[in-house]
Design a protein around this motif. Structure first.
Motif, short mmCIF file in Angstrom:
data_model
loop_
_atom_site.label_atom_id
_atom_site.label_comp_id
_atom_site.label_asym_id
_atom_site.label_seq_id
_atom_site.Cartn_x
_atom_site.Cartn_y
_atom_site.Cartn_z
N GLU A 44 0.92 -1.15 -0.08
CA GLU A 44 0.53 0.10 0.13
C GLU A 44 0.84 1.36 0.01
N ASP A 45 1.83 0.99 0.79
CA ASP A 45 2.66 2.33 0.76
C ASP A 45 3.39 2.54 -1.08
N ILE A 46 3.92 1.60 -0.77
CA ILE A 46 4.72 1.50 -2.31
C ILE A 46 3.35 2.90 -3.58
N VAL A 47 2.35 2.05 -3.44
CA VAL A 47 1.00 2.38 -3.72
C VAL A 47 0.73 4.06 -3.85
N GLN A 48 1.27 4.48 -2.92
CA GLN A 48 0.67 5.70 -2.64
C GLN A 48 1.97 6.61 -2.75
N PHE A 72 3.52 1.90 -13.76
CA PHE A 72 4.40 0.66 -13.00
C PHE A 72 5.62 0.44 -12.87
N ARG A 73 6.13 1.14 -13.58
CA ARG A 73 7.98 1.41 -13.86
C ARG A 73 8.48 2.47 -12.18
N ILE A 74 7.30 3.11 -11.93
CA ILE A 74 7.39 3.81 -10.88
C ILE A 74 7.51 3.26 -9.73
N ARG A 78 10.66 1.21 -6.48
CA ARG A 78 9.72 1.52 -5.45
C ARG A 78 9.57 0.38 -5.18
N THR A 79 9.47 -0.48 -5.20
CA THR A 79 9.07 -1.40 -4.70
C THR A 79 10.89 -2.79 -4.81
N LEU A 80 11.55 -2.66 -5.78
CA LEU A 80 12.95 -2.47 -5.56
C LEU A 80 13.92 -1.89 -4.51
N ASN A 81 13.36 -0.18 -4.47
CA ASN A 81 14.29 0.06 -3.67
C ASN A 81 13.90 -0.16 -2.21
#
Length: 184
Positions: A44-48, A72-74, A78-81
Motif C-alpha cells: 500500500e505504501d508503494i501504491v501511495q 508500473f515503472r514507478i 519503489r518496490t526494488l528500493n
C-alpha cells in the motif's frame, strides 16, 4: 477517458483525471507490489508513493508514452528500493519472534535446525559462510565482513539473498525460519 487523455489532463493539473487514474490502477499496482513485497502495508505504501510521484512529476508526463507503463515503472523502482533497503537484522528477527521461540520444544527445534543446515548447504559458498557466521556464531555484519574480507554491504546483500532462498527451500515456513535464525 483513454490513458492518453488522462495523462494529458493530469499533466494540466486536473485532479478529477488523477482520481480516475487512481481508481483505474490502484488495485493492479497493489497486486504488483504485493507479489514482490509480500507485505500488505508495504504494498500500500508503494501504491501511495507511486501516485504521489505521478502527481509531483505530472509536468514531465508524456501522454503518448503510456500512463500504465509510467505508473508500473514507478512502482517497480519503489518496490526494488524498498526490498533492497530492508534487510532485517538478527535483532529485528529476535524482537519479532522471541516469544514464539519459547513454544518450540527442544526436539522440534533440533529437527528444524537440521533442516535449516541442510538447506544452507544448498547455497553458494559465500552465502554458506555468511549464514554460518551469523546464525551459528552470532557475529555482526561488521565482524563477518572483517573475517571474510568483504564489505559490510556485501554481507547484508548475501545474507538477504540467503534468507530469501532459504524461505523457498524450507518446507516449515518463514516463521519457523525466523525462529531458527534467532534461537542460536
Amino acid at each position: 477517458m483513454t490513458d492518453n487523455e488522462l495523462a494529458r489532463e493530469i499533466r494540466d493539473g486536473n485532479q478529477l483525471a488523477f482520481t480516475m487514474t487512481y481508481d483505474k490502477y490502484h488495485k493492479q499496482l497493489y497486486a504488483f507490489a504485493y507479489r514482490y513485497a509480500r507485505n500488505g502495508a508495504l504494498a500500500e505504501d508503494i501504491v501511495q508513493y507511486t501516485f504521489l510521484k505521478l502527481w509531483e512529476t505530472r509536468s514531465k508526463l508524456l501522454p503518448a508514452s503510456g500512463l500504465a507503463g509510467y505508473l508500473f515503472r514507478i512502482a517497480k523502482n519503489r518496490t526494488l528500493n524498498a526490498l533492497r533497503d530492508y534487510i532485517p537484522t538478527q535483532s529485528e528477527y529476535r524482537e519479532t519472534v522471541t516469544s514464539a521461540s519459547e513454544f518450540l520444544p527442544d526436539l522440534e527445534r533440533h529437527n528444524l535446525m537440521e533442516q535449516l543446515d541442510k538447506a544452507i548447504e544448498k547455497l553458494s559458498p559465500q552465502k554458506i559462510a555468511v549464514c554460518r557466521l551469523k546464525i551459528h556464531e552470532g557475529l555482526s555484519n561488521a565482524e563477518i565482513a572483517e573475517r571474510l574480507g568483504i564489505s559490510v554491504n556485501t554481507v547484508k546483500v548475501l545474507y538477504h539473498q540467503a534468507v530469501t532462498q532459504l524461505r523457498k527451500l524450507m518446507k516449515s515456513g518463514y516463521a519457523i525460519l525466523l525462529v531458527l535464525l534467532v534461537s542460536r
